[in-house]
Design a protein around this motif. Structure first.
Motif, short mmCIF file in Angstrom:
data_model
loop_
_atom_site.label_atom_id
_atom_site.label_comp_id
_atom_site.label_asym_id
_atom_site.label_seq_id
_atom_site.Cartn_x
_atom_site.Cartn_y
_atom_site.Cartn_z
N LEU A 191 49.22 35.96 30.95
CA LEU A 191 48.87 37.16 31.57
C LEU A 191 47.75 37.52 31.06
CD1 LEU A 191 48.87 39.55 33.68
CD2 LEU A 191 50.06 40.83 31.80
N LEU A 192 47.53 37.33 29.66
CA LEU A 192 46.37 37.98 28.96
C LEU A 192 45.33 36.68 28.97
CD1 LEU A 192 46.66 39.08 25.12
CD2 LEU A 192 44.78 37.15 25.94
N HIS A 193 45.42 35.79 28.52
CA HIS A 193 44.05 34.66 28.96
C HIS A 193 43.59 34.61 30.47
CE1 HIS A 193 43.99 33.99 24.73
NE2 HIS A 193 45.59 33.33 25.17
N PRO A 207 36.73 34.03 31.51
CA PRO A 207 35.60 34.47 32.39
C PRO A 207 35.37 33.95 33.60
CG PRO A 207 35.30 33.42 30.24
CD PRO A 207 36.29 32.99 30.62
N ARG A 208 36.58 32.97 33.54
CA ARG A 208 36.56 32.43 35.12
C ARG A 208 37.93 33.70 36.14
NH1 ARG A 208 39.38 26.82 34.65
NH2 ARG A 208 39.29 27.68 31.92
N ALA A 209 38.14 33.67 35.70
CA ALA A 209 38.64 35.26 36.29
C ALA A 209 38.64 36.23 36.88
CB ALA A 209 39.91 36.00 35.75
N ASN A 210 36.72 36.48 36.50
CA ASN A 210 36.00 37.35 37.12
C ASN A 210 36.70 38.70 37.43
OD1 ASN A 210 33.44 36.64 37.78
ND2 ASN A 210 33.80 35.70 39.60
N THR A 257 29.45 47.91 35.58
CA THR A 257 31.13 46.92 36.28
C THR A 257 30.05 45.71 36.16
OG1 THR A 257 31.65 48.32 38.72
CG2 THR A 257 32.33 46.34 37.88
N VAL A 258 31.45 45.40 34.99
CA VAL A 258 30.85 43.77 33.91
C VAL A 258 32.39 42.80 34.44
CG1 VAL A 258 29.44 44.61 32.32
CG2 VAL A 258 31.53 44.62 32.07
N THR A 259 32.17 41.75 34.07
CA THR A 259 33.63 40.76 34.58
C THR A 259 33.32 39.46 32.81
OG1 THR A 259 31.72 39.08 35.57
CG2 THR A 259 32.68 40.27 36.87
N VAL A 285 36.52 52.91 32.76
CA VAL A 285 37.49 53.19 33.57
C VAL A 285 38.06 53.02 34.50
CG1 VAL A 285 36.18 55.63 33.14
CG2 VAL A 285 35.93 53.93 34.60
N ALA A 286 38.46 51.85 34.18
CA ALA A 286 38.68 50.84 34.78
C ALA A 286 38.80 49.24 34.72
CB ALA A 286 38.41 50.30 36.71
N ILE A 287 40.24 48.26 35.16
CA ILE A 287 39.99 47.45 35.07
C ILE A 287 40.62 46.70 36.35
CG2 ILE A 287 40.69 45.13 33.95
CD1 ILE A 287 41.29 46.74 31.42
N GLY A 288 39.79 45.90 37.77
CA GLY A 288 40.02 45.67 38.60
C GLY A 288 40.16 47.24 39.33
N ARG A 289 41.34 47.48 40.10
CA ARG A 289 41.64 48.60 40.53
C ARG A 289 42.24 49.71 39.61
NH1 ARG A 289 40.91 50.39 46.69
NH2 ARG A 289 39.11 48.55 47.34
N LEU A 290 43.12 49.11 38.76
CA LEU A 290 43.78 50.12 38.13
C LEU A 290 42.93 50.63 37.11
CD1 LEU A 290 46.49 49.98 36.42
CD2 LEU A 290 45.45 48.67 35.30
#
Ligand code: URA
Length: 237
Positions: free
Chosen positions: A117-119, A124-127, A178-180, A204-209
């Protein structure tokens, strides 16, 4: 898995110490019946000194990291692991931070013992979108948004340009970025490249979390559907 190993892997002691817990009758089922090292029992049905076992492997924690804490296991000074129960440092597989926040950055930090999950999150490909709010030493000049969005910004001593990032100006000296990617000191270096200086930085967020009111220094385990939010794009401003 043998009970001694299961309990030792959760950090309750080495095998010898856990074997002693069994001999002392401190490992029981929910009704208080003593369990023996050779018994078969599922995680949820095991008590030590009457208390349920710590969460099983596959743990994902949401932490509100305060400034002044380092995302490292062995740096001098305060570590994010100091905010967790001491036994959790001895878990196997170990809990690791999902990427890092600088010592002076606060906000949303994930920890997990699930390497795959961590990886999946930091690749970077997960965006996966990471959203930061920065306060700045100087007023924004108006050209930063285009620079960050360009996909051509090259940070000092890097060999590839940054992927496009999205800037939302909140106040003359406050912005949401917002960076990826997760390059070293990325947000601070981006604003430095734009002639500014980050004074405070919070994720303040990762994705929608989001932290959703979690107090500074506090943490909680996430349910699977909350973890899934990490892979969703954050809402547009
Ligand atoms: N960018 C930074 O500069 N610092 C952090 O802690 C995270 C992103």
């Amino acid at each position: 898995m043998k009970l001694v190993r299961l309990i030792a892997n959760l950090g309750y002691g080495n095998r010898k110490e856990v074997t002693r817990l069994f001999r002392e009758g401190r490992v029981t089922d929910p009704a208080g019946e003593v369990l023996y090292a050779d018994d078969r029992a599922v995680h949820a049905e095991i008590r030590i000194d009457g208390e349920p076992l710590d969460p099983p492997t596959g743990l994902v924690l949401l932490m509100h990291k305060p400034t002044g804490y380092t995302c490292s296991r062995k740096d001098a000074g305060r570590l994010v692991y100091d905010l967790l129960p001491p036994r959790w440092r001895r878990r196997d597989p170990a809990l690791s931070t999902v990427g890092r926040l600088d010592r002076d950055t606060s906000g949303l930090l994930l920890l997990t013992d699930d390497g795959a999950l961590l990886h999946r999150i930091i690749s970077p490909r997960a965006n996966v979108a990471k959203v930061y709010e920065a306060t700045l030493a100087r007023d924004l000049h108006g050209g930063e948004g285009e620079l960050f969005e360009s996909g051509t910004l090259m940070l000092e001593s890097e060999t590839t340009p940054l992927a496009p990032a999205h800037l939302q100006v909140l106040e003359p000296r406050r912005a949401r970025l917002t960076v990826t990617e997760g390059r070293y000191h990325q947000v601070r270096r981006m604003f430095a490249a734009a002639g500014n200086h980050v004074e405070t930085l919070e994720r303040v967020a990762i994705g929608r979390l989001t932290l959703d009111g979690l107090a500074s220094g506090a943490w909680r385990a996430l349910a699977a559907e909350e973890v899934a939010r990490v892979f969703e794009p954050p809402p547009l401003p």
